[in-house]
Each structure stands twice: as C-alpha cells, then as structure tokens.
Design an enzyme around this catalytic site. Structure first.
Site, short mmCIF file in Angstrom:
data_model
loop_
_atom_site.label_atom_id
_atom_site.label_comp_id
_atom_site.label_asym_id
_atom_site.label_seq_id
_atom_site.Cartn_x
_atom_site.Cartn_y
_atom_site.Cartn_z
N GLU A 148 0.81 -1.23 0.00
CA GLU A 148 0.00 0.00 0.00
C GLU A 148 0.84 1.27 0.00
OE1 GLU A 148 -2.85 -0.42 3.21
OE2 GLU A 148 -4.11 -1.64 1.91
N GLU A 309 -6.66 -7.75 -1.19
CA GLU A 309 -7.03 -7.82 0.24
C GLU A 309 -8.49 -7.43 0.38
OE1 GLU A 309 -4.96 -5.49 3.14
OE2 GLU A 309 -3.01 -5.94 2.28
#
Ligand code: GLA
Length: 678
Positions: A148, A309
């Site tokens: 991320e 995710e």
C-alpha cells in the site's frame, strides 16, 4: 498474465507470527478451504534481516517448501513497508517528517521517507536478497512489492527531490510562479532554494503547491516501486510483479498511471458501510480496478486485475466493528469476480494474538476453524472452483464514469466554497444511482476511448486541461451522450479557475454559463420543480443554448434551471447543478442512459438483486447476488454453476444468496453489440 483458468483464492499469511506446529495446521486448513495463493512476508523485514546484511531465510525456506508441497502458490512480498528498528536508529535522516516538522519514530509501520537515499538503498538490498534466493522457487507465483504505497514526507531529502521534480515539470521558476498563481499573497519565488514542500502554514496553503506535492509523491513512490520491480524481474522475467493499491482520498498515488508499471493491478478493498452501501462500495472499487487495469501494457476492457485484500468478516465503521452477516463475504467476493478480478484474497489468513491489528478479521479467527467464518471460507473456496470457467471475458457496461485522481486531490484543498466537495463521493453517488438502476458501468479516464459506451458521466471532474475539454466535446459532437455534474471543468490542470463563467472548460458543450455557486448547509435541501430535492450545492445557471429540464422551486434560485439538456453536434449533453436526492438521481441517470440506448444488465432483476454479466468467447455468465434477506426470483435461463442445476425460466435465490448462471444462448445475447471494444 494470469489468463482464464483457476481463480486465485487465499490471503495474507504471516507464519513469522507462529511456531512451526501452527504452520502445519495452517496448510491443512488451507487445503480444506482450497486456498491456492497466499501472500507471505509483507511485514517480515525484521525477521528476515535482524541486523544489517545478516539474513535469516531458513524459516521462509521451510514455509515456501511446505506451501509448495501442498500445492499452494506464493505471492512473495518485499517487506519494505516496515523497516526494522535497527534501520531507523542507523538512519534517522530516513525517518518521515510531518508537515508541521515532527519526525516520526518506529513502533508502527510505514516509518520511512521514500525519498531518502538510505531507505531506498536498504529496500533495494532486501528485495535483491529475496530475488536471489527465491526468484526460481517453484511456489513463487507473483512478486508483491511493498504494501500500500502512500506514505509522504517533508524532510530535507523530500524537499530536494520535490524541487528537482518541479524543475522538470515546469522548466523554470516563471512557469512555476504562473502555475501556482504566486502573485496572490506575495508568494513569488525568485530562487529554487525558496521552494519547499507544503509545510504547515499560518493560514491557507497554495492550491497549486499542494496539488504538485501529491503528483510528486505519486511519481516518487512509483520510482521506489519500479526499482524493486526491475531487480525482481531481472532475476526471473517469468514471474509477474505487482503492488497492492490502497484506495482513499489521502493516498497520493495516481493508480491509473501506475497501472502501466505493474504486471497486474491489485487492489485492497474494505467497505466502511454496514448497509447496502457496502455492496455499492465493493462494486465501485471493482469497477475502478478494472478501469485502471485498462491502462496497463496492452490493457483493454478485459485486462486482468486482482482483489488482493478484503475483510473476511468485520466491517470497520466509525471506530466500531460490525460482523458481516452470513453470506455477505461470499457476495462481496463474487461481486469482484463478476467484475473481472482473477481471484479473491483476504487480509488475513489467521488472526494474531497480539499486535495493533489483533482484532482485525481473519479466515481463521481467534476462535479457530470450528467457526461460521471458517466454514464460509471453505464454502467460498468450493464456489470459486465451480465458477472458474467464468474467469474470462469482458464485463457488460453501457455507461462510462470518468475518474480523475488529480480532481480528487484538488477538491480536497482548503479554501474551497464548501467542505463537502469530494470527487470520490460524487463518482460514488453517480455510480450508486446507476448500480441501483441495474446499469453496468466502466470507469474511464480523460482521454480513454469511448466508443463502447452509450453514456459518459463526469461527476465533479474539477480539473480539465484543454485536452480533456476536447475529449469531452469531440465525444458529444460525434453523437455521444454526456451527463456532467456540478464542479466539473471549473479549473485547469494547475487548479487555476477558468474565467468567463463555470464550468469553464465545458460551457460550450453544455450550453450553460454558471454565474454563482450556492453551497448548501449540511442538512439543507432545495426543492426542485420536478418533485425531487437537491442538496450540498446549487448554482445560478444561465442558459446559453441548453433547455431547462428541471428548475429550482424555492429560494433565491426559484425558477432558474437546475438540470439542463443541450444538443451539441450530433450528441446530447446534460448538466446537473446540484446533487439530487437518491431517487431523483436514479431516475435522471436512468432516463439519460435509456435515451442514449443503454439498457440494464438484467432488466428483470428485482430491487436488491445485483446483476453483472461477463462475456467470453462463445459464452456469457450472469452473476446474480441477492443483497436482501428475502428469497428472490429472477427470470433467466442457463446452468447455475454454484449448484449445477439447470434453470429453465427462473432462478430462485435464497435470502442473501447468489447464482452464477452460464446463460443459454438466447438469454445472454447482447442487445446492441454494434460498437468496437474500447
Ligand atoms: C491494509 C493493509 C493490511 C491491513 C489491512 C487492515 O489493507 O495492507 O496490512 O492493515 O489494511 O484492514
């Protein structure tokens, strides 16, 4: 990469948090759930390199071998989102500095400055060590770089890199001064040394400065990713490389631009609504990912992407956790697969006993495998195997919604006319209205090909370059249908307001000239003469060729146009000067879409049943997701891959249930396949 075939299923797996006996149980449970891909090592840097240059790969060797022996592939992460404590002590200059000058310390994650040479060197070194050891490991299916990307910094390294980036973008200080309109409040720069990152200021900061800082970080983080990618690729070109995108307004990453640098777009998605807002958010996130994936090398409307995710259970909302109702995890997952995801991955496999995210949900929760959540995980694994034939093709979408990261950043700047101006919210509102009306949507970027679409929607596309204005007007002139909402086209690419009346870049195509904004108070609504209401915003719209389709019914704007329509060239352009209530917005967008020749994916689907169609070579699959808790019937025919049952006329969906129908020819035939693929 990753063409049709088995869908990937699994999630983040953190064996470094557990003794080896647990690994063996993990693998047995993974096999039971038909897990075939796990992400390993995301935050394992301090366990892989406990002191500078001393690597401890033995445990990872064992884990990868164990997974491989059990037929489970690995997305091997580089652990660079969480440098070890020794790194921060050795390189305090590489710790991040906030806008108000506070240097942060280790003890959490993401504690680094990606512009600091020492961090970049250390990140390359650990990535190279992993590449050397594992690039040819038979379990390796994918490299997962970092986690991320999104961390920014205001340290001296960042400031130097920012100045270099600005010099490249603007050429000289005169151009930078013009782009940032520095004559306002005497900010004129006469030497590059005066230019800093947008540190904390006494009062409102300069919007052009803030916008370029975001762009700078998008490019800087991309460069940090690319140097890891290049060395992983060099070690074994056959293994694809990606990084997981985090979504959110705070993220200074232009995801579409990054798509050209990853082998497959991968997103993390966590809805924050507990009602059907969660389903809408999942649908939008998946449509965004598919839209970004088109910008990859050789990307087209069927470019692969991956849900990297998602949460097996709890939805976090307002600081509280809400358990997902039975069946909801599967429906969210199927919604992503329906929209082109090559699989379903979760954060995380097993819930940890300690650490900051000890109460985050997991496929194996604290209570262990004898739980509803794990049983649903086992069911989902079986479902994904049964529907693997649907893992190909394009997603039916007659409508395109435009997305622009920079417009989102610019609308978030201080000094705007209202605190509620948000590109993502406006994209979500338009998408929600179309989702509820059953229309399939693709997300496009300014400049994308539009010939596959009946209707183009621009929600709060605040920044419009001349090229964007030409893209929009060319589309309408040649017969396209367009719907534009308030705050689109107001500013240029430097966030300078276009003069002569709003929406400066789109006045001609819309046939309107906006003289004044009237931002509304939080609970305030304004009645419309068509029966609905507007909220958040209203405008003094003067007609310059357009016809009024709805008017304000009260207050200072009474009788003035609220919604307009304009014939321009061979096309039609609608303008909305307020945010209509949900029912009105849905009706308006449905009317505009139908008038443009678009049709819902499954016109017979009842309210609360989401329908998405994927279309491959010679077959089509209709995904039906019942988001209500009541049984529903949907007229359709084919074979339900989830049950194996042949459906002659009607699919019976239990409350919260789903079907994936391989359609009989007649049912899946497209109404109007008369345009080329974009
Ligand atoms: C992100 C991160 C994960 C975890 C989850 C929790 O997506 O990548 O490491 O923190 O959020 O929701």
């Amino acid at each position: 990469m990753w063409g049709a075939g088995a869908l990937r299923y699994g999630g983040d797996y953190n064996p470094e948090q557990w003794p080896a006996e647990v690994w063996r149980e993990d693998v047995a449970l993974m096999r039971r759930a038909r897990v075939n891909l796990v992400t390993v090592g995301v935050f394992a840097w301090s366990r892989l390199e406990p002191e500078p240059g001393r690597y401890t790969f033995d445990w990872l060797d064992q884990v990868l071998d164990l997974l491989h022996d059990n037929g489970i592939g690995v997305a091997l992460a580089t652990p660079t989102a969480s440098p070890p404590p020794w790194f921060s002590l050795a390189h305090p200059d590489a710790l991040p500095v906030t806008a108000d000058g506070v240097r942060l310390h280790h003890g959490s994650r993401d504690t680094y400055c990606a512009a600091a040479p020492a961090y970049r060197a250390a990140a390359r070194a650990i990535a190279a060590a992993l590449a050397e050891r594992y690039a040819h490991h038979p379990a390796l299916a994918l490299w997962h770089v970092h986690n991320e990307y999104g961390t920014t910094c205001h340290c001296a390294h960042a400031a130097r890199a920012f100045r270099r980036w600005l010099a490249e973008r603007h050429g000289d200080l005169d151009a930078l001064n013009a782009a940032w309109a520095t004559s306002f409040w005497g900010q004129h720069y006469t030497d590059w040394a005066q230019v800093d990152t947008p540190r904390a200021t006494q009062y409102l900061a300069n919007p052009g400065h803030l916008l370029d800082f975001r762009r700078f970080w998008s490019d800087t983080l991309l460069a940090a990713y690319a140097e890891q990618r290049d060395l992983l690729r060099a070690a074994n070109p056959a293994v694809p490389v990606t990084t997981n995108y985090v979504l959110g307004d705070w993220v200074p990453v232009d995801h579409a631009r990054w798509a050209a640098e990853v082998d497959m777009v991968a997103i993390d998605h966590y809805p924050d609504a507990v009602d059907d807002g969660a389903e809408e958010q999942s649908a939008l996130a998946a449509d965004l990912a598919r839209g970004w994936a088109r910008h990859g090398a050789g990307g087209d409307r069927s470019a692969p992407w991956l849900l990297m995710e998602s949460a097996p259970n709890q939805i976090h909302t307002g600081g509280r956790m809400h358990a997902k109702e039975p069946g909801r995890m599967a429906r969210h997952s199927l919604s992503h697969v329906a929209r082109g995801s090559r699989g379903v991955m979760f954060f995380q496999w097993r819930a940890p006993a300690g650490g900051a995210e000890r109460f985050h949900s997991a496929l194996v929760p604290h209570a262990g495998p004898d739980t509803r959540v794990f049983r649903e995980a086992v069911d989902l694994g079986a479902m994904l195997e049964r529907i693997s034939e649907a893992n190909e093709g394009t997603v039916d979408a007659d409508v395109a919604i435009a997305w622009d990261a920079a417009s989102g950043w610019a609308l978030g700047h201080p000094g705007m006319p209202s605190p509620h101006l948000d590109h993502r919210d406006e994209v979500a509102a338009a998408h929600r209205a179309l989702w509820r009306a059953g229309f399939g949507c693709d997300v496009v970027l300014p400049g994308d090909r539009l010939d596959a679409y009946r209707l183009l929607v621009l929600p709060a596309l605040y920044l419009a370059s001349d090229a964007t204005a030409d893209w929009v007007s060319g589309y309408v002139r040649e017969g396209g249908h367009l719907l534009v909402t308030w705050l689109s086209g107001v500013a240029d690419e430097h966030a300078r307001v276009r003069l002569g009346g709003h929406p400066g870049a789109l006045r001609d195509v819309l046939g309107v000239r906006v003289e004044e904004f009237h931002p509304l108070a939080d609970a305030q609504t304004v009645p419309l003469s068509g029966g609905g209401t507007g909220r958040l915003w209203a405008e003094t719209v003067r007609l310059a060729g357009a016809q009024p389709m709805d008017t304000y019914a009260d207050g200072v704007l009474a009788g003035l146009p609220a919604v307009t329509r304009h014939r321009f060239g061979a096309g039609t352009a609608w303008y909305l000067s307020t945010r209509p209530d949900d029912a009105t917005y849905r009706r308006l967008l449905s009317d505009a879409a139908r008038a443009a020749g678009a049709s819902p994916v499954c016109p017979t689907a009842p309210a609360g049943v989401e329908a998405v169609r994927r279309r491959g070579a010679g077959a089509s699959w209709l995904f039906l997701l019942n988001h209500t808790d009541r049984p529903q019937r949907v007229p359709a025919a084919g074979v339900d891959l989830l049950t194996g049952a042949t459906v002659d006329a009607q699919v019976h969906l239990p409350g919260g249930g789903a079907a994936v129908l391989r359609e009989s020819d007649a049912a899946g035939r497209r109404g109007a396949p008369d345009r080329a693929d974009g």
